[in-house]
Design a protein around this motif. Structure first.
Motif, mmCIF file in Angstrom:
data_model
loop_
_atom_site.group_PDB
_atom_site.id
_atom_site.type_symbol
_atom_site.label_atom_id
_atom_site.label_comp_id
_atom_site.label_asym_id
_atom_site.label_seq_id
_atom_site.Cartn_x
_atom_site.Cartn_y
_atom_site.Cartn_z
ATOM 1 N N THR A 1 19.561 3.697 50.586
ATOM 2 C CA THR A 1 19.442 2.703 49.533
ATOM 3 C C THR A 1 20.044 3.296 48.256
ATOM 4 O O THR A 1 20.253 4.513 48.157
ATOM 5 C CB THR A 1 17.983 2.314 49.284
ATOM 6 N N ASP B 1 21.290 -3.444 45.338
ATOM 7 C CA ASP B 1 20.263 -3.768 46.329
ATOM 8 C C ASP B 1 18.916 -3.812 45.612
ATOM 9 O O ASP B 1 18.863 -3.826 44.378
ATOM 10 C CB ASP B 1 20.283 -2.787 47.513
ATOM 11 N N CYS B 2 17.825 -3.830 46.358
ATOM 12 C CA CYS B 2 16.507 -3.982 45.731
ATOM 13 C C CYS B 2 16.049 -2.724 45.010
ATOM 14 O O CYS B 2 14.989 -2.722 44.365
ATOM 15 C CB CYS B 2 15.476 -4.386 46.784
ATOM 16 N N CYS C 1 22.280 -7.913 58.938
ATOM 17 C CA CYS C 1 20.856 -8.153 59.215
ATOM 18 C C CYS C 1 20.223 -6.977 59.950
ATOM 19 O O CYS C 1 19.067 -6.612 59.688
ATOM 20 C CB CYS C 1 20.691 -9.436 60.022
ATOM 21 N N GLU D 1 19.619 -4.278 57.409
ATOM 22 C CA GLU D 1 18.494 -4.629 56.543
ATOM 23 C C GLU D 1 17.164 -4.436 57.261
ATOM 24 O O GLU D 1 16.177 -4.000 56.651
ATOM 25 C CB GLU D 1 18.637 -6.072 56.063
ATOM 26 N N SER D 2 17.135 -4.742 58.536
ATOM 27 C CA SER D 2 15.906 -4.538 59.315
ATOM 28 C C SER D 2 15.550 -3.053 59.387
ATOM 29 O O SER D 2 14.378 -2.670 59.294
ATOM 30 C CB SER D 2 16.076 -5.104 60.729
ATOM 31 N N ILE E 1 16.337 -0.805 57.134
ATOM 32 C CA ILE E 1 15.873 -0.414 55.796
ATOM 33 C C ILE E 1 14.415 -0.813 55.606
ATOM 34 O O ILE E 1 13.598 -0.044 55.078
ATOM 35 C CB ILE E 1 16.760 -1.064 54.709
ATOM 36 N N GLU E 2 14.073 -2.018 56.042
ATOM 37 C CA GLU E 2 12.686 -2.474 55.920
ATOM 38 C C GLU E 2 11.747 -1.605 56.740
ATOM 39 O O GLU E 2 10.641 -1.252 56.301
ATOM 40 C CB GLU E 2 12.596 -3.935 56.371
ATOM 41 N N LEU E 3 12.181 -1.229 57.946
ATOM 42 C CA LEU E 3 11.364 -0.364 58.794
ATOM 43 C C LEU E 3 11.184 1.000 58.140
ATOM 44 O O LEU E 3 10.074 1.563 58.140
ATOM 45 C CB LEU E 3 12.022 -0.221 60.166
ATOM 46 N N SER F 1 11.231 1.676 54.989
ATOM 47 C CA SER F 1 10.355 1.500 53.838
ATOM 48 C C SER F 1 8.897 1.440 54.266
ATOM 49 O O SER F 1 8.030 2.061 53.648
ATOM 50 C CB SER F 1 10.751 0.229 53.087
ATOM 51 N N ASN F 2 8.625 0.693 55.347
ATOM 52 C CA ASN F 2 7.248 0.584 55.845
ATOM 53 C C ASN F 2 6.726 1.928 56.334
ATOM 54 O O ASN F 2 5.574 2.288 56.093
ATOM 55 C CB ASN F 2 7.184 -0.440 56.976
#
Length: 523
Positions: A276, A360-361, A442, A445-446, A448-450, A452-453
């Protein structure tokens, strides 16, 4: 109505209200802007084979739209003329013929000129870039290989297929075909797998320079495509082809190459770490990484193109040249010329160097989009865009409005932090690859979300309901500092980067190049 003397397009300036022109419409299409048809555009040809651009503006659609058809011939009386202002002339002329309120159009049944008006150029002239750069040209050849239809771009007109053509001298030319013609040739190859050779004529192509070599490419809906058609030119080519024993054409088949999307996909499949923006704000070490971000703006007052060597692609530099006078042997002057550092290279061309900001976020950072990826996204070369930019009278300090199509679009990037970035603490990184394929974006992004979690799960510590944040008194400074709640801590990986950055000097910022200080987190 009495028709006066016939005038040819080469002498268009001599036409008057009593004379006429006989023309054949080779190509007709609509020019659309903001979902509105602004004009009917045509390429016409007279009986001498001279081609000209013609146009009908929307206020005259009702008079001519129902009459004009492709491959039909007409008598034109009282045409008007307009200047070419967009920096590119389809036929090389500085004017276009227009049909206005006083023009008269009649069907012509005795047109005696060529049927298709092909203007074939030699493959070598394209490869060596000696063919016309600012006008259309035509090619004929048989397909020796192709790559499958590329449809990753969400805009259908930018879907493309790449084919390699061979002429009668076995010279190979690469051609990129976009939009509806790409689907047309893809369907033909799919539905005719047993055909040993496919001869095509492509009319109204443009020069495209790739890695220092000339190629050909179609131009939106203007290009015409003839695939194994029963026309004189293709039949003659086939007969000559069969006479060349060295071709062995009856035993040959067309080679299907790996699609570019497959090779691009490989670059986004785990070969590089996924990051990120907050993780790579500072250039700690040389590395290549993946990034998912949206282009939010193009930075002003920075070059968007540069002059590069055609052969090797490197930037050319100004060098002094001594000029000797033949009339005055003692008179010596010096001028600056541009040369490639490679002595074997001679020619130069304009290439993209687009300064973009992506977001990005977790933050925003500056990247540089170079020629290969920029040209693939924009579908226009830096040379062509600069010519349009100059024709509009815009300053080089401002980037062309055509670059705005890149903004507010989300991409997957392969980014390079180089030795230069690390040694100079420069956080403007180079884009090596870019994709807008939603399946790839996508998937990244998935991931990256994983990540982060998982980071939150590893660092989060549960507190009892009566836990409170207590002030801590320091013995030396006598200043009070709050103890941070564990949920307020960032991931261990990001905290390490921040601790490192807090000990360094000021760095260049992402967009405005102002110093950026990162506060140290006290424990």
């Amino acid at each position: 109505m009495e028709i006066g003397n016939k005038v040819y397009l080469n002498n268009i300036d001599q036409i008057d209200e009593k004379s006429h022109i006989k023309v054949r419409v080779l190509k007709i299409w609509n020019f659309v802007r903001n979902n509105k048809v602004c004009s009917i555009e045509m390429i016409i040809m007279d009986e001498e084979g001279t081609q000209y651009q013609a146009r009908v503006f929307n206020q005259n659609f009702s008079r001519f739209r129902h009459l004009l058809k492709e491959d039909e011939s007409y008598i034109v009386i009282k045409p008007n003329m307009a200047a070419v202002t967009n920096g590119f002339s389809y036929t090389g002329h500085k004017q276009t013929l227009t049909l206005d309120w006083k023009s008269i159009l009649k069907k012509c049944d005795d047109f005696s000129g060529p049927v298709n008006g092909f203007m074939f150029v030699d493959f070598n002239s394209i490869i060596e870039q000696t063919c016309p750069k600012d006008t259309f040209f035509d090619v004929i050849g048989h397909i020796v290989s192709f790559r499958p239809l590329e449809t990753s771009n969400p805009v259908p007109s930018k879907h493309y297929i790449k084919v390699t053509l061979s002429n009668l001298d076995s010279v190979h030319l690469k051609v990129t075909i976009f939009g509806s013609q790409a689907y047309q040739i893809s369907e033909y190859l799919k539905n005719n797998p047993t055909v040993n050779f496919v001869v095509i004529v492509m009319q109204f192509l443009k020069l495209n320079i790739w890695n220092g070599l000339g190629e050909a490419k179609s131009h939106f809906e203007v290009t015409k495509l003839f695939i194994n058609s029963d026309i004189y030119e293709i039949n003659e080519f086939k007969n000559k082809l069969k006479c060349h024993d060295n071709f062995g054409i009856t035993e040959k088949s067309i080679t299907t190459l790996q699609s570019y999307s497959s090779s691009y996909t490989d670059d986004f499949k785990g070969n590089f770490p996924l990051k990120t923006i907050c993780e790579i704000t500072e250039p700690i070490k040389e590395m290549k990484f993946l990034l998912v971000a949206s282009i939010v703006n193009i930075r002003q007052n920075l070059p968007w193109y540069y002059e590069a060597c055609k052969k090797c692609g490197k930037k050319i530099i100004p060098v002094p040249k001594t000029n000797h006078s033949y009339t005055n042997p003692e008179g010596i002057s010096e001028t600056m010329v541009v040369e490639c550092t490679n002595a074997q290279c001679k020619k130069s061309e304009f290439q993209y160097i687009i300064p973009i900001n992506v977001q990005d976020c977790t933050g925003t950072i500056g990247l540089t989009l170079f020629d290969r990826e920029a040209r693939r996204l924009l579908n226009i070369s830096a040379y062509e865009l600069k010519k349009i930019h100059d024709a509009a009278g815009d300053s080089d300090a401002l980037f062309p409005m055509q670059l705005n199509v890149l903004k507010n679009r989300k991409f997957g990037f392969v980014v390079d932090i180089t030795e230069y970035n690390v040694n100079n603490y420069n956080n403007i990184y180079t884009v090596l690859r870019v994709t807008e394929d939603m399946s790839i974006v996508c998937e990244l992004e998935s991931k990256i979300e994983l990540m982060s979690n998982q980071s939150v799960s590893l660092n989060q510590v549960a507190l009892e309901s009566d836990d409170v944040v207590q002030p801590v008194q320091k013995d030396v400074s006598h200043k009070q500092t709050k103890v941070l709640h564990p949920q307020q801590l960032i991931s261990q990986r990001n905290k390490s980067l921040q601790n490192i950055s807090s000990t360094k000097a000021k760095r260049k910022s992402t967009a405005e190049e102002t110093p950026l200080l990162i506060p140290k987190i006290e424990k």
